[in-house]
Design a protein around this motif. Sequence first.
Motif, short mmCIF file in Angstrom:
data_model
loop_
_atom_site.label_atom_id
_atom_site.label_comp_id
_atom_site.label_asym_id
_atom_site.label_seq_id
_atom_site.Cartn_x
_atom_site.Cartn_y
_atom_site.Cartn_z
N PHE A 78 -8.26 60.50 44.37
CA PHE A 78 -7.73 60.22 45.47
C PHE A 78 -8.66 60.36 46.68
CE2 PHE A 78 -5.42 61.70 49.29
CZ PHE A 78 -4.28 61.24 49.24
N SER A 79 -9.65 61.01 46.73
CA SER A 79 -10.76 61.13 47.89
C SER A 79 -11.53 59.95 47.67
CB SER A 79 -11.46 62.69 47.49
OG SER A 79 -10.58 63.58 47.59
N LEU A 82 -9.88 57.53 49.73
CA LEU A 82 -9.82 57.93 51.11
C LEU A 82 -11.31 57.52 51.64
CD1 LEU A 82 -8.04 61.34 51.46
CD2 LEU A 82 -7.19 59.07 51.85
N CYS A 106 7.40 61.06 50.77
CA CYS A 106 5.90 61.26 50.80
C CYS A 106 5.58 62.27 51.86
CB CYS A 106 5.07 60.03 51.11
SG CYS A 106 3.48 60.30 51.00
N MET A 107 4.62 63.33 51.82
CA MET A 107 4.26 64.38 52.88
C MET A 107 3.59 63.65 53.95
SD MET A 107 4.77 67.31 52.14
CE MET A 107 6.19 66.94 51.09
N TYR A 108 3.07 62.62 53.86
CA TYR A 108 2.48 61.82 55.24
C TYR A 108 3.56 61.16 55.98
CZ TYR A 108 -1.76 63.19 52.78
OH TYR A 108 -2.79 63.67 51.81
N TYR A 109 4.76 60.80 55.52
CA TYR A 109 5.49 60.29 56.13
C TYR A 109 6.36 61.01 57.12
CZ TYR A 109 9.06 56.41 56.88
OH TYR A 109 9.95 55.57 57.33
N LEU A 110 6.34 60.45 58.27
CA LEU A 110 7.21 61.00 59.41
C LEU A 110 8.44 60.42 59.67
CD1 LEU A 110 4.13 61.60 62.17
CD2 LEU A 110 5.18 63.05 60.47
N VAL A 111 9.62 61.05 59.17
CA VAL A 111 10.75 59.95 58.88
C VAL A 111 11.30 59.32 60.20
CG1 VAL A 111 11.42 61.30 56.97
CG2 VAL A 111 12.24 62.48 58.90
N LYS A 151 9.58 58.98 63.16
CA LYS A 151 8.84 57.86 63.49
C LYS A 151 8.60 56.74 62.88
CE LYS A 151 6.15 61.33 66.30
NZ LYS A 151 4.91 61.96 66.57
N ASP A 162 1.53 59.18 58.24
CA ASP A 162 0.41 60.14 59.35
C ASP A 162 -0.92 60.51 58.60
OD1 ASP A 162 0.18 61.53 61.56
OD2 ASP A 162 0.64 63.34 60.72
N LEU A 163 -1.12 59.78 57.41
CA LEU A 163 -2.21 59.97 56.70
C LEU A 163 -3.30 59.12 57.74
CD1 LEU A 163 -3.94 60.76 54.20
CD2 LEU A 163 -3.40 58.47 53.39
N PRO A 164 -4.26 60.22 57.90
CA PRO A 164 -5.35 59.69 59.06
C PRO A 164 -6.05 58.13 58.86
CG PRO A 164 -5.46 61.75 58.81
CD PRO A 164 -4.50 61.73 57.90
N TRP A 217 0.56 57.94 47.73
CA TRP A 217 1.87 58.88 47.78
C TRP A 217 1.48 60.43 47.53
CZ3 TRP A 217 4.80 61.23 43.98
CH2 TRP A 217 6.24 61.58 44.78
N ARG A 218 1.84 61.28 48.04
CA ARG A 218 1.82 62.70 47.47
C ARG A 218 3.19 63.42 48.22
NH1 ARG A 218 -4.14 64.78 48.18
NH2 ARG A 218 -3.63 66.52 47.11
#
Lengths: 320, 125
Positions: B56-57, B60, B95-100, B102, B106-108, B123-124
């Motif tokens: 994953f890293s 990124l 997913c943890m990064y998803y702002l429902v 907005k 949100d994953l930078p 996806w996480r």
Amino acid sequence: MANLLWLQGGACSGNTMSFLNAEEPSACDLVTDFGINILWHPSLGLELGDNVKAILEKCISGEIPLDIFVFEGTVINAPNGTGEWNRFCGRPMKDWVKDLSAASQFVVAIGDCATYGGIPAMAPNPSESQGLQFLKRAKGGSLGAGFKAKSGLPVINIPGCPAHPDWVTQIVVAVATGRAGDLTLDEFHRPKTFFSSFTQTGCTRNMHFAYKVSTTAFGQRKGCLFYDLGCRGPMTHSPCNRILWNRHSSKTRAGMPCLGCTEPEFPFFDLNPGTVFKTQTVMGVPKDMPTGVDKVGYIKLTAAAKGMAPAWAEEDIFVV
Amino acid sequence: MNTEAGKTERDAAFLARYGVTPAEAGHDMLMRMIEDMFAEGLVTEVEPFPETDREFSKLLDILRPLDANALREKLVISGWLLEPYGADKMRCQECMYYLVHKRWCDLPELNLPAKPDWWCRLWRI
């Protein structure tokens, strides 16, 4: 009057520094208000050399009644089980630890190194370090699984890297004032009064944990540190968000993920770059779930929580 | 598209078609750009799924230096899809990064709009 002796093995002195910052009660309160006589401490003791050795020998012989023996740091056994890498007052520290523990009413291990081996006991453990009565999760350690101090209690473990000063002084006061009978220990010999709840208990980010909103970078005040930044708050037993550090903060409140330093396995992970402050996952699902939660339940909970999350959960609500 | 000339050409194409580059585009315009790319046959690197954190890293690390106009590269490297993925029907919504609210990832390293039924291999949960 209760006589207390404090020694250090494979240690960084971090727990001593923490102890000296205690406030309720303070280290001075121990002496002035609770009748604790500190026989010797590496940072406080006035004696040097043979005079320290004489104190230790008198404790072992019983000439000086030893009520509380506090040990900080690992018991070092290298090389080859001799303990010669950590000599103190003319003999291996491990031998002093064994003899003083047998002579003491109570034995208290302070910090993750003395309790479970901590960082020095990580593989390949070149110093052959052990905790007093554990090596990581395995019971035994330097004193052996069956060890009991004269009081009948096993080693009282106060883990942490470092241990919170109030955990140390409050346990010492309890023991010194004859309330040791009130102490109940968990399977890893931690006082339940401190280590039954989780680091997450009282965390200011619990709302974001509930609504599954993640912090994505250090310093963000919104979001939960568990989902992406490796926070171990939901599965670590400590009162870090109940008994605050410096009276007003904690790692998670400051935006720093909990490292799980009160658990026997600390330090977790393999310390390769990028693994420490990153939630470890398998196929996108956290490898370590909050205690008591299984994977299926976690996924269902996430789906429900994300579906119900209010808009404010996505904002930084801590506006200055 | 790593050369300066290539970037200029890319940005000019966005400007000609949308009147704005991805870096300057708002939520709806970015959404339109993404959907247009897929409608025109964009294929992304869905496999292999980064099974471990280290894998994953690495993804990124590839994404991080990309500029905000490198929309196509972001989508390709992240394995972006406009539908749920796999037997478990993984999707942005969980997913943890998803702002429902907005409708935003949100994953930078991505920082893009997304619909609840989309997915990518970062996806996480």
